[in-house]
Design an enzyme around this catalytic site. Structure first.
Site, PDB file in Angstrom:
ATOM      1  N   HIS A  63      37.060  36.762  40.935  1.00 28.85           N
ATOM      2  CA  HIS A  63      37.770  37.498  42.085  1.00 28.85           C
ATOM      3  C   HIS A  63      38.884  36.610  42.477  1.00 28.85           C
ATOM      4  CE1 HIS A  63      37.647  40.648  44.806  1.00 28.85           C
ATOM      5  NE2 HIS A  63      37.149  40.170  45.828  1.00 28.85           N
ATOM      6  N   ASN A 113      39.575  39.647  52.036  1.00 25.86           N
ATOM      7  CA  ASN A 113      39.522  40.645  52.911  1.00 25.86           C
ATOM      8  C   ASN A 113      40.571  40.242  53.979  1.00 25.86           C
ATOM      9  OD1 ASN A 113      37.598  38.885  53.948  1.00 25.86           O
ATOM     10  ND2 ASN A 113      37.339  40.445  55.661  1.00 25.86           N
ATOM     11  N   ASN A 159      39.716  45.148  48.304  1.00 23.34           N
ATOM     12  CA  ASN A 159      39.844  44.730  49.654  1.00 23.34           C
ATOM     13  C   ASN A 159      40.809  43.774  49.834  1.00 23.34           C
ATOM     14  OD1 ASN A 159      37.571  46.312  50.768  1.00 23.34           O
ATOM     15  ND2 ASN A 159      36.294  45.076  49.604  1.00 23.34           N
TER      16      ASN A 159
END
Length: 231
Positions: A63, A113, A159
């Site tokens: 990520h 996020n 996100n």
């Protein structure tokens, strides 16, 4: 990317866009004598922002591959030792020259996020429009080894991109998408993206980062040349 809204989207309002300090990090400039000043002020270099999306404190995870690209970009541009924390935008920043342009490299110190809060604040500080901010992030729908540039459009379930779109109030940001592949089972997405690259994947990663940097720099140069040539 398959995460729940409750877990990966805080719903926090983005910071107001008001009067802000002068752009850039702290610096010291010598006092110039009147007779040493140029007759005309030099043209200010045009800024371009490049934000590597990810989770601070989790390097080496799928990520956070956008941050790995930023690290490689900083090494390529000779500013790998120049990262400095800027508390105004809760991010690590490094400035680099590329031709007549100045690149503002940014690694948010907020969770994925909430990356958009850091990106939007930096854009305000450096006078960047949404179109002048490149987002570099992981892409589940591309296998590891594939990189692609996307000009604007939807967040496609990412996100971090969604946060940037909300805080910049725009979907115009160019995105450099770095493939990480998708797990077989949908329920495994969260653990997969937050997990580290496997040893086999780590062997493939260095040339992927190089290709990502090549694609990014080529596109920035082309845009810079196009804007400087005029209509």
């Amino acid at each position: 990317m398959g995460f729940s809204r409750q877990e990966y989207w805080s719903g926090l309002p983005c910071p107001p866009r008001g009067d802000l300090p002068d752009p850039g990090m702290e610096s010291r400039s010598p006092t110039l004598q009147a007779n040493s000043l140029p007759s005309e002020p030099p043209e200010k270099p045009k800024n371009t922002g490049v934000a590597g999306l990810g989770n601070p404190g989790l390097p080496g995870t799928r990520h956070s591959v956008g941050m790995a690209v930023l690290g490689q970009l900083a090494r390529r541009l000779g500013v790998a030792e120049s990262w400095a924390r800027d508390r105004r935008c809760a991010a690590d920043l490094a400035l680099a020259s590329l031709g007549d342009a100045q690149l503002v490299l940014l690694q948010p110190r907020r969770l994925m996020n909430l990356n958009g809060h850091s990106v939007a604040r930096a854009a305000e500080l450096f006078g960047l429009t949404a179109e002048e901010v490149y987002l570099v992030h992981d892409e589940l729908d591309k296998p590891l080894g594939k990189v692609a540039l996307k000009l604007g459009g939807s967040a496609r379930g990412h996100n971090g991109v969604r946060s940037c779109m909300s805080c910049l109030n725009s979907s115009a940001m160019p995105r450099l998408r770095v493939g990480i592949g998708r797990p077989t089972h949908r329920d495994a997405v969260q653990a997969y993206v937050l997990g580290r690259f496997s040893p086999a994947e780590q062997e493939l990663l260095p040339p992927v980062l190089e290709r990502a940097v090549d694609l990014l720099l080529d596109h920035i140069r082309q845009r810079s040349q196009g804007s400087s040539s005029g209509p």
